[in-house]
Structures are given as structure tokens and as C-alpha cells.
Design a protein around this motif. Structure first.
Motif, PDB file in Angstrom:
ATOM      1  N   THR A  91       0.846  -1.198   0.000  1.00 43.37           N
ATOM      2  CA  THR A  91       0.000   0.000   0.000  1.00 43.37           C
ATOM      3  C   THR A  91       0.878   1.244   0.000  1.00 43.37           C
ATOM      4  N   TYR A  92       0.301   2.358  -0.460  1.00 48.19           N
ATOM      5  CA  TYR A  92       0.929   3.671  -0.335  1.00 48.19           C
ATOM      6  C   TYR A  92       0.231   4.453   0.765  1.00 48.19           C
ATOM      7  N   CYS A  93       0.948   5.364   1.353  1.00 47.75           N
ATOM      8  CA  CYS A  93       0.383   6.261   2.354  1.00 47.75           C
ATOM      9  C   CYS A  93      -0.671   7.154   1.692  1.00 47.75           C
ATOM     10  N   THR A  94      -1.747   7.439   2.416  1.00 50.84           N
ATOM     11  CA  THR A  94      -2.784   8.325   1.883  1.00 50.84           C
ATOM     12  C   THR A  94      -2.465   9.798   2.117  1.00 50.84           C
ATOM     13  N   GLU A  95      -1.483  10.066   2.956  1.00 49.58           N
ATOM     14  CA  GLU A  95      -1.021  11.437   3.178  1.00 49.58           C
ATOM     15  C   GLU A  95       0.006  11.795   2.104  1.00 49.58           C
TER      16      GLU A  95
ATOM     17  N   PHE B 242      -1.313   9.257 -18.420  1.00 52.57           N
ATOM     18  CA  PHE B 242      -2.184   8.821 -17.331  1.00 52.57           C
ATOM     19  C   PHE B 242      -2.024   7.319 -17.113  1.00 52.57           C
ATOM     20  N   PRO B 243      -1.639   6.886 -15.889  1.00 55.00           N
ATOM     21  CA  PRO B 243      -1.471   5.450 -15.631  1.00 55.00           C
ATOM     22  C   PRO B 243      -2.829   4.747 -15.566  1.00 55.00           C
ATOM     23  N   PHE B 244      -3.062   3.838 -16.499  1.00 55.81           N
ATOM     24  CA  PHE B 244      -4.330   3.117 -16.526  1.00 55.81           C
ATOM     25  C   PHE B 244      -4.143   1.822 -17.320  1.00 55.81           C
ATOM     26  N   PRO B 245      -4.626   0.693 -16.800  1.00 54.26           N
ATOM     27  CA  PRO B 245      -5.493   0.526 -15.631  1.00 54.26           C
ATOM     28  C   PRO B 245      -4.732   0.673 -14.313  1.00 54.26           C
ATOM     29  N   ALA B 246      -5.503   0.993 -13.273  1.00 58.56           N
ATOM     30  CA  ALA B 246      -4.958   1.145 -11.931  1.00 58.56           C
ATOM     31  C   ALA B 246      -6.099   0.982 -10.932  1.00 58.56           C
ATOM     32  N   LYS B 247      -5.754   0.856  -9.652  1.00 55.37           N
ATOM     33  CA  LYS B 247      -6.779   0.750  -8.615  1.00 55.37           C
ATOM     34  C   LYS B 247      -7.618   2.025  -8.585  1.00 55.37           C
ATOM     35  N   PRO B 248      -8.887   1.925  -8.196  1.00 54.87           N
ATOM     36  CA  PRO B 248      -9.731   3.124  -8.144  1.00 54.87           C
ATOM     37  C   PRO B 248      -9.124   4.257  -7.314  1.00 54.87           C
TER      38      PRO B 248
ATOM     39  N   VAL C 270      -6.492   5.873  -9.478  1.00 54.06           N
ATOM     40  CA  VAL C 270      -7.098   6.648 -10.552  1.00 54.06           C
ATOM     41  C   VAL C 270      -7.593   7.990 -10.015  1.00 54.06           C
ATOM     42  N   SER C 271      -8.211   7.965  -8.837  1.00 58.25           N
ATOM     43  CA  SER C 271      -8.726   9.197  -8.239  1.00 58.25           C
ATOM     44  C   SER C 271      -7.609  10.190  -7.973  1.00 58.25           C
ATOM     45  N   ARG C 272      -6.480   9.709  -7.436  1.00 58.61           N
ATOM     46  CA  ARG C 272      -5.362  10.613  -7.131  1.00 58.61           C
ATOM     47  C   ARG C 272      -4.730  11.150  -8.412  1.00 58.61           C
ATOM     48  N   ASN C 273      -4.657  10.330  -9.431  1.00 60.98           N
ATOM     49  CA  ASN C 273      -4.085  10.790 -10.697  1.00 60.98           C
ATOM     50  C   ASN C 273      -4.982  11.820 -11.381  1.00 60.98           C
ATOM     51  N   TRP C 274      -6.312  11.604 -11.310  1.00 63.75           N
ATOM     52  CA  TRP C 274      -7.236  12.587 -11.881  1.00 63.75           C
ATOM     53  C   TRP C 274      -7.141  13.917 -11.150  1.00 63.75           C
ATOM     54  N   GLU C 275      -6.947  13.866  -9.838  1.00 61.59           N
ATOM     55  CA  GLU C 275      -6.796  15.112  -9.082  1.00 61.59           C
ATOM     56  C   GLU C 275      -5.560  15.874  -9.553  1.00 61.59           C
ATOM     57  N   PHE C 276      -4.478  15.164  -9.819  1.00 62.96           N
ATOM     58  CA  PHE C 276      -3.270  15.789 -10.377  1.00 62.96           C
ATOM     59  C   PHE C 276      -3.622  16.462 -11.705  1.00 62.96           C
ATOM     60  N   ALA C 277      -4.329  15.726 -12.579  1.00 65.10           N
ATOM     61  CA  ALA C 277      -4.689  16.282 -13.890  1.00 65.10           C
ATOM     62  C   ALA C 277      -5.558  17.523 -13.739  1.00 65.10           C
ATOM     63  N   ARG C 278      -6.491  17.496 -12.793  1.00 58.87           N
ATOM     64  CA  ARG C 278      -7.379  18.648 -12.603  1.00 58.87           C
ATOM     65  C   ARG C 278      -6.627  19.865 -12.068  1.00 58.87           C
ATOM     66  N   LEU C 279      -5.586  19.626 -11.276  1.00 53.87           N
ATOM     67  CA  LEU C 279      -4.773  20.746 -10.798  1.00 53.87           C
ATOM     68  C   LEU C 279      -4.044  21.436 -11.952  1.00 53.87           C
ATOM     69  N   LEU C 280      -3.684  20.646 -12.977  1.00 58.24           N
ATOM     70  CA  LEU C 280      -3.011  21.219 -14.138  1.00 58.24           C
ATOM     71  C   LEU C 280      -3.999  21.874 -15.099  1.00 58.24           C
ATOM     72  N   GLU C 281      -5.144  21.230 -15.277  1.00 59.39           N
ATOM     73  CA  GLU C 281      -6.155  21.710 -16.233  1.00 59.39           C
ATOM     74  C   GLU C 281      -7.499  21.824 -15.517  1.00 59.39           C
ATOM     75  N   PRO C 282      -7.703  22.910 -14.735  1.00 55.23           N
ATOM     76  CA  PRO C 282      -8.919  23.006 -13.930  1.00 55.23           C
ATOM     77  C   PRO C 282     -10.200  23.192 -14.732  1.00 55.23           C
TER      78      PRO C 282
ATOM     79  N   ASP D 177      -0.484   1.661 -19.704  1.00 55.04           N
ATOM     80  CA  ASP D 177      -0.307   0.697 -18.618  1.00 55.04           C
ATOM     81  C   ASP D 177       0.922   1.148 -17.822  1.00 55.04           C
ATOM     82  N   PRO D 178       0.779   1.445 -16.519  1.00 52.82           N
ATOM     83  CA  PRO D 178       1.907   1.996 -15.769  1.00 52.82           C
ATOM     84  C   PRO D 178       3.080   1.049 -15.587  1.00 52.82           C
ATOM     85  N   LEU D 179       2.896  -0.234 -15.896  1.00 52.33           N
ATOM     86  CA  LEU D 179       3.989  -1.198 -15.769  1.00 52.33           C
ATOM     87  C   LEU D 179       4.633  -1.551 -17.102  1.00 52.33           C
TER      88      LEU D 179
END
Length: 346
Positions: free
Chosen positions: A155-159, A215-221, A224-236, A249-251
Motif C-alpha cells: 500500500t501507499y500512504c494516503t497522506e 495517465f497510468p491506466f489501468p490502476a486501482k480506483p 485513478v482518483s489521485r491521478n485525476w486530481e493531479f490532472a485537474r490541478l493542471l487543467e482546472p 499501462d503503468p507497468l
């Protein structure tokens, strides 16, 4: 994507037996994350370990320093239990002089007696592993086979994973040509941490560039949510981000390498690569920038290298059927580099 060349990759536990009786020199990192040990452990399990060069990188001082050092000490002791000699563990500062690091790496690459090399990037900062891999690929034929490995955490940290990013600057060895071409493409690998990039983006730094978001896809939901937030910060503005997105595919390092070649017209358009995404995506960017480094319009790699990492960055090692999820990417096979510029003079 169908490729003209075969670039093997897959589970390290599956790949190692395809090199019968091989012994592997190993470059890795004694770090705070559990996964820093997995590739070396797998080499031991296959009785394939040789000489080692183990980075121990000290981050900038922060409120996390004591816990980071405690965890790193534990993993350093585990490396020694796996057969690494104390003298093979090298201490460097993340903010120290790059020249000292790469002089030591060059010495190791040119004097190691094994003809096979594993470079584990799981816990190495991008500031280090990009030039490390390029140096390895430029090392003459005494190293016949090179595998780059990456271990998935449980797992990754959520912070926030990292903080206090450095200024937007080229990674060592990957500067833009001078003068910088006006016709260029900025290719941003999306990850969890923007590290100051949205502020640079909104400042107009890239306003005259073709922007692509990888955009890394497929990925866990959750990913995906964290990556979309990154994209929205760049292109609001709704809809803007999706028009620029390239899903990968991120791998799958070979596919992203080929996609980068396609985006840039096989290297004919200058590109600025921004490796903010998962390590295998960053590896593909590293291999592309290294392969096309002799071009007049050579790619550059820019990053806002964080100087402080959360000691809870990741936990554990992902298991698949009871085996650690360690991926291997063959970048040199029988003396031939597999990720190359087709127009390069052989």
C-alpha cells in the motif's frame, strides 16, 4: 501496441531462470521502505547474487528525519544479512554534489567482474537513477545483460508522500539543447504528488508547447482518483485535461517508450519529459531520453525533485500467489541495448 523489436519484461521470479547459472551484480538502495530489499532477496533465493553497490541517500533535514533514519538502519541491517558487505553500502546526501555519486558509479560499472547487472529503482530518487541507467547503457560490453527492477508495495500512504520540492530543473545529464527549440512537446507523467508543478503550469511556463499528460491506466480506483486530481490541478477547466491525456499501462515500459517515440515523431520534435508518475513510467522516459540523446532535438528531462520524504511512503511488498511482486525490464541483452534510436549509427 505491436513492436518491431522484442523487449522482455515481466515478473523477476520468472525472468531469472531464463539466464541459467548467471550471477548478477546489484545496484540498489537501503531506504526506509520495506520494498527496497525485495529484488536483492530474490537474487539470493535464486543463488544469483554478486557484487553490490547500495546507495544510502540522506534526505534534507525535516521533522521526519529521525524516523526515516531508524527505518533505514533496520533495512541496512537486513541488506547485510542478505550478504551485502558493509563497504558496499555508500552514503550520499540527496542535496550533495552529483559528480561524486556518478564518479563512484562509473568506477563500479567499469570494474565489476560480473557480466550481468540488476539496477533496482524501487527506492532510488529520480535525480540519481536517470543518469545511473544512462551511464550503465553507455558502459562498454563488459556488462552483457542489464535488468532494471521495480517492486510494488502493498500500500501507499494516503497522506502526502513527499514535500519541499526543488526548483524546476533538468535532471543531471538530461539538459535541453541550446538554444531550446521553440517547437516542443511537454510530456508529463501523472502521479500522486504534483510537487509544485501546477503553479509552474498556471504561470504560463508551457504556454507555447504541445502538452501531453501520461495517465497510468489501468490502476486501482484509489490510484485513478489521485491521478485525476493531479490532472485537474493542471487543467482546472472541465474537459481540458481529457483532451491531452495519453493512457498507458503503468507497468508496460516498452509500450510507453514506443508511445513517446510516436508523440515526438521518432524524436524529430524536441520534448521535455516530466517524470511525476510511477517509477516504470519514469523508466520509460529515462530510456527514451537516453536513446535519443544524440539527436539535435534531443529530449530533456525536468523535475521538481522533492527533498523530504514521508517515512510512511509505502508499506510492505505486494504478494502475488505468495511471491513478491518484483518486475524486471531487460534493457540490454547479450551485449545489445534494446531501447535505441533507430537512426543511431551503430
Amino acid at each position: 501496441m505491436i513492436r518491431k523489436s522484442f523487449r522482455p519484461w515481466g515478473a523477476l521470479n520468472w525472468m531469472l531462470p531464463r539466464y541459467p547459472n548467471a550471477r548478477w551484480a546489484f545496484i540498489g538502495s537501503a531506504a526506509m521502505e520495506d520494498r527496497c530489499l525485495a529484488a536483492r532477496q530474490m537474487l539470493n533465493d535464486h543463488n544469483a547474487n554478486g557484487a553490490s553497490f547500495i546507495f544510502r541517500i540522506q534526505d534534507g533535514f525535516s521533522r521526519f528525519t529521525d524516523e526515516v533514519e531508524r527505518k533505514t538502519n533496520v533495512n541496512q541491517d537486513f541488506f547485510i544479512q542478505l550478504g551485502v558487505q558493509p563497504a558496499e553500502i555508500k552514503n550520499y546526501e540527496l542535496l550533495g554534489r552529483d559528480g561524486n555519486i556518478f564518479a563512484d558509479i562509473n568506477t563500479f560499472l567499469n570494474t565489476v567482474t560480473e557480466s550481468n547487472l540488476v539496477i533496482d529503482i524501487s527506492c532510488l530518487p529520480k535525480k540519481i537513477f536517470f543518469l545511473l541507467i544512462r551511464l550503465a547503457l553507455e558502459t562498454p560490453g563488459n556488462i552483457r545483460n542489464i535488468l532494471v527492477t521495480y517492486t510494488e508495495p502493498m500500500t501507499y500512504c494516503t497522506e502526502p508522500l513527499a514535500e519541499n520540492p526543488s526548483n524546476w530543473a533538468p535532471l543531471p545529464g538530461f539538459l535541453s539543447p541550446r538554444p531550446e527549440p521553440t517547437n516542443k512537446c511537454v510530456i508529463i507523467g501523472l502521479g500522486y504528488e504534483p510537487l509544485g508543478l501546477p503553479e509552474l503550469y498556471s504561470s504560463g511556463l508551457f504556454k507555447n508547447s504541445d502538452i501531453r499528460l501520461v495517465f497510468p491506466f489501468p490502476a486501482k480506483p484509489s490510484s485513478v482518483s489521485r491521478n485525476w486530481e493531479f490532472a485537474r490541478l493542471l487543467e482546472p477547466v472541465p474537459g481540458h485535461a481529457s483532451r491531452n491525456i495519453e493512457r498507458v499501462d503503468p507497468l508496460n515500459v516498452p509500450d510507453l517508450f514506443d508511445k513517446l517515440a510516436a508523440i515526438t515523431g521518432a524524436g524529430s520534435t524536441h520534448s521535455i519529459l516530466a517524470p511525476f508518475g510511477p517509477k516504470p513510467m519514469s523508466l520509460a522516459m529515462c530510456l527514451f531520453a537516453s536513446a535519443y540523446s544524440k539527436r539535435t532535438q534531443r529530449p530533456a528531462v525536468y523535475y521538481t525533485q522533492p527533498t523530504v520524504y514521508n517515512p510512511e511512503y509505502s508499506q510492505g511488498v505486494k504478494q502475488i500467489n505468495g511471491v513478491s511482486s518484483v518486475f524486471g525490464y531487460c534493457v540490454r541483452l547479450n551485449g545489445t541495448n534494446l531501447y535505441t534510436d533507430p537512426e543511431a549509427i551503430l
